[in-house]
Every structure is written in structure tokens, then in C-alpha cells.
Design an enzyme around this catalytic site. Structure first.
Site, short mmCIF file in Angstrom:
data_model
loop_
_atom_site.label_atom_id
_atom_site.label_comp_id
_atom_site.label_asym_id
_atom_site.label_seq_id
_atom_site.Cartn_x
_atom_site.Cartn_y
_atom_site.Cartn_z
N PRO A 135 0.06 -0.76 0.17
CA PRO A 135 -0.75 0.03 1.08
C PRO A 135 -1.84 0.80 0.32
CG PRO A 135 1.26 1.19 0.62
CD PRO A 135 1.36 -0.14 -0.10
N SER A 181 -1.49 3.25 -3.21
CA SER A 181 -0.29 2.82 -3.94
C SER A 181 -0.59 2.53 -5.40
CB SER A 181 0.33 1.60 -3.25
OG SER A 181 -0.58 0.52 -3.26
N GLY A 182 -1.86 2.66 -5.81
CA GLY A 182 -2.19 2.47 -7.22
C GLY A 182 -2.60 1.05 -7.58
N GLU A 185 -10.10 -5.22 -3.89
CA GLU A 185 -10.29 -5.17 -2.42
C GLU A 185 -10.46 -6.57 -1.83
OE1 GLU A 185 -9.90 -2.36 -0.84
OE2 GLU A 185 -10.44 -0.76 -2.23
N CYS A 195 7.18 11.79 5.01
CA CYS A 195 8.51 12.27 4.59
C CYS A 195 8.61 12.53 3.08
CB CYS A 195 9.59 11.28 5.02
SG CYS A 195 9.52 9.71 4.13
N ASP A 231 -12.29 -1.54 8.54
CA ASP A 231 -12.94 -0.24 8.72
C ASP A 231 -12.80 0.55 7.42
OD1 ASP A 231 -14.10 2.00 9.80
OD2 ASP A 231 -12.34 2.58 10.97
N CYS A 245 8.63 6.06 9.10
CA CYS A 245 7.62 7.01 9.60
C CYS A 245 6.53 6.28 10.36
CB CYS A 245 7.04 7.83 8.45
SG CYS A 245 8.25 8.97 7.76
N1 LIG Z 1 0.48 9.21 -0.98
C1 LIG Z 1 0.17 8.87 -2.24
N2 LIG Z 1 1.03 8.13 -3.00
C2 LIG Z 1 0.71 7.82 -4.28
N3 LIG Z 1 -0.46 8.14 -4.88
C3 LIG Z 1 -1.35 8.86 -4.19
C4 LIG Z 1 -1.08 9.26 -2.84
N4 LIG Z 1 -2.16 9.93 -2.41
C5 LIG Z 1 -3.05 9.96 -3.43
N5 LIG Z 1 -2.58 9.33 -4.51
C6 LIG Z 1 -3.34 9.14 -5.76
O1 LIG Z 1 -3.91 7.85 -5.68
C7 LIG Z 1 -3.79 7.18 -6.95
C8 LIG Z 1 -3.80 5.66 -6.73
O2 LIG Z 1 -5.11 5.29 -6.35
P1 LIG Z 1 -5.64 3.81 -6.33
O3 LIG Z 1 -7.10 3.88 -5.99
O4 LIG Z 1 -5.27 3.08 -7.59
O5 LIG Z 1 -4.82 3.19 -5.10
P2 LIG Z 1 -5.14 1.89 -4.28
O6 LIG Z 1 -3.84 1.30 -3.92
O7 LIG Z 1 -6.11 1.01 -5.00
O8 LIG Z 1 -5.85 2.49 -2.97
P3 LIG Z 1 -6.89 1.83 -1.95
O9 LIG Z 1 -6.21 0.69 -1.23
O10 LIG Z 1 -7.25 2.94 -1.00
O11 LIG Z 1 -8.08 1.36 -2.76
C9 LIG Z 1 -2.50 7.70 -7.51
O12 LIG Z 1 -2.50 7.61 -8.92
C10 LIG Z 1 -2.50 9.17 -7.03
O13 LIG Z 1 -3.22 9.98 -7.94
C1 LIG Z 2 -5.28 -0.19 6.08
C2 LIG Z 2 -6.70 -0.63 6.22
C3 LIG Z 2 -7.67 -0.23 5.32
N1 LIG Z 2 -8.95 -0.67 5.43
C4 LIG Z 2 -9.96 -0.28 4.45
C5 LIG Z 2 -10.01 1.18 4.07
C6 LIG Z 2 -10.48 1.14 2.63
O1 LIG Z 2 -11.90 1.10 2.60
C7 LIG Z 2 -9.91 -0.18 2.10
C8 LIG Z 2 -8.58 -0.05 1.37
O2 LIG Z 2 -8.73 0.36 0.10
O3 LIG Z 2 -9.65 -0.99 3.24
C9 LIG Z 2 -9.32 -1.53 6.46
O4 LIG Z 2 -10.48 -1.94 6.56
N2 LIG Z 2 -8.37 -1.92 7.38
C10 LIG Z 2 -7.07 -1.52 7.30
O5 LIG Z 2 -6.26 -1.92 8.16
ZN LIG Z 3 8.25 8.30 5.47
#
Ligand SMILES: Nc1ncnc2c1ncn2[C@@H]1O[C@H](COP(=O)(O)OP(=O)(O)OP(=O)(O)O)[C@@H](O)[C@H]1O
Ligand SMILES: Cc1cn([C@H]2C[C@H](O)[C@@H](CO)O2)c(=O)[nH]c1=O
Ligand SMILES: [Zn+2]
Length: 196
Positions: free
Chosen positions: A12, A15-16, A85, A144, A163, A177
Site C-alpha cells: 500500500p 509502505s516503503g 509507480e 489501529c 487519482d 480497519c
Molecule cells: N503509516 C505509515 N507506515 C509506515 N511508514 C510511514 C507511514 N506514514 C508515513 N510513513 C513514512 O513513509 C516512508 C515510506 O515512504 P515511501 O515513499 O518509500 O513509501 P511508498 O510505499 O513508496 O509510498 P507511495 O505508494 O505513496 O509512493 C516511511 O519510511 C515513513 O517514514
Molecule cells: C491507492 C491509490 C493510490 N493512487 C495514487 C496516489 C499516489 O499518487 C500513488 C501511490 O503512490 O498512486 C491512485 O491513483 N489510486 C489508488 O487507488
Molecule cells: Zn488497523
């Protein structure tokens, strides 16, 4: 020449995934290996020419509109290709990636496996099928606080399944949740429709 490896990083939002992609990039750059990094132009949240994590580390990337723009941008001697992405790219990304691993390059892809509606993004599913390694990341559930966040919940009503956005419209939650939040949203909608 041996074929390359495909690593697909999913999970999601928050999640990093991008952070994990950046740490792999670091391994190749420390080893002075030639690489290229791509990202869909659609993802303009922070910067059009960098991939940026929520913890604010960033790496320069080539913005692309679709998967057909990847192969023409290669010099041929890259050791690894990184794409962030991927859920925003077309399904032909699968053929492009298979061609790159068959020609000896390692490919690292990161993206959402599920939309906020709990639907798989098809391009991510296709790449997961071809992967040597799938890394499934979790977030801390915004509701949670457990380290079980596997899905993204949309906190606003507007916009479609594609979006672009961040905390102003999306949170990461665990499955329990997610079900709870959707149940209360449905009850609220029911009350509104009854004029309550
Ligand atoms: N609910 C959360 N759980 C874990 N990390 C979080 C949360 N909210 C913010 N963070 C921060 O986000 C960082 C991870 O960001 P990253 O951009 O690598 O995630 P991502 O999965 O690529 O997200 P996205 O899909 O939005 O691009 C973590 O290291 C932490 O600092
Ligand atoms: C969860 C979700 C994220 N997004 C977008 C938001 C952020 O710009 C990107 C995820 O890092 O994708 C969507 O377009 N649709 C979705 O259902
Ligand atoms: Zn939860």
C-alpha cells in the site's frame, strides 16, 4: 550471456516501496554499475524528474508517458533498470520488462498492488507473475497502529481509481480497519440518502 533478475516491490501507500527501490539503486551506484531510473510522468506529486520517498530521499529519474518510451532511452550497456509507480503505466510494460531481463539486465519495479477499492492493478499483477522475487511491504495502520497495513483507504469521495495524491486523500490501513471504515462510510451514505 545470463538473463537478468526481476524484482517487484508491492504494497500500500507509505509502505516503503520507493525507499526500498532507492536502497537497491544505491547498491548498483556504489558498485559503479550503469543504471537507468524511470517514473510515469503522471506521478507529479513531488517532482517530475525525481523519485521521492515519504521520508524525503530522492533519486533522478527519466519521466515517461508510457512503457514504449523505455527501450528507446536505453544505451544498451545498463546493468539494471528501475521503474517506480508502475501502476500508472500500461500493460505492455510486461513485454518491455521481459525483453530487458532476457537481454541480461536486472529490473526492479515498485508500485501499488491494490487500488483503494481493493482491486488489483493489472500491470502490477502481470509483473509479479514474471518476478524472480516479489517483496510485499506493509505500512503501519493509520487507524489501529499495528504493523499490518496492506491496503490504502481513500478518505475523500472525489476522484477515480487513478487519482494522484498523498495524505490529503489516502491513508494506509490493515484489512480489519479497511472493512470497518468502509462499513461506517456505507452507513453514513445510507443515513444521508434517507435525509438523516
Ligand atoms: N503509516 C505509515 N507506515 C509506515 N511508514 C510511514 C507511514 N506514514 C508515513 N510513513 C513514512 O513513509 C516512508 C515510506 O515512504 P515511501 O515513499 O518509500 O513509501 P511508498 O510505499 O513508496 O509510498 P507511495 O505508494 O505513496 O509512493 C516511511 O519510511 C515513513 O517514514
Ligand atoms: C491507492 C491509490 C493510490 N493512487 C495514487 C496516489 C499516489 O499518487 C500513488 C501511490 O503512490 O498512486 C491512485 O491513483 N489510486 C489508488 O487507488
Ligand atoms: Zn488497523
Amino acid at each position: 550471456m545470463a538473463t537478468g533478475n526481476l524484482v517487484v516491490i508491492v504494497g500500500p501507500m507509505y509502505s516503503g516501496k520507493t525507499s526500498e527501490l532507492i536502497s537497491f539503486i544505491e547498491i548498483y551506484t556504489l558498485g559503479k554499475k550503469k543504471i537507468k531510473v524511470f517514473k510515469p510522468l503522471l506521478d507529479n506529486r513531488y517532482n517530475e524528474t525525481s523519485i521521492v520517498s515519504h521520508s524525503n530521499t530522492s533519486v533522478k529519474a527519466i519521466p515517461i508517458n508510457n512503457s514504449a518510451e523505455i527501450l528507446p532511452r536505453l544505451d544498451g550497456d545498463e546493468k539494471a533498470i528501475f521503474i517506480d509507480e508502475i501502476q500508472f503505466l500500461d500493460e505492455s510494460l510486461r513485454e518491455v520488462v521481459v525483453e530487458m531481463i532476457n537481454s541480461g539486465k536486472d529490473v526492479y519495479c515498485a508500485g501499488l498492488d491494490l487500488s483503494y477499492k481493493n482491486n488489483p492493478f493489472k500491470v502490477t499483477s502481470l509483473l509479479m507473475s514474471h518476478a524472480d522475487t516479489v517483496i510485499k511491504k506493509k505500512a503501519v495502520c493509520h487507524e489501529c497502529g499495528e504493523y499490518k497495513g496492506t491496503i490504502t483507504y481513500k478518505t475523500v469521495e472525489n476522484g477515480g481509481e487513478i487519482d494522484v495524491g498523498g495524505f490529503e486523500k489516502y491513508i494506509a490501513v490493515c484489512r480489519d480497519c479497511y472493512l470497518e471504515l468502509n462499513k461506517s462510510k456505507q452507513n453514513q451514505n445510507k443515513l444521508q440518502n434517507q435525509g438523516g
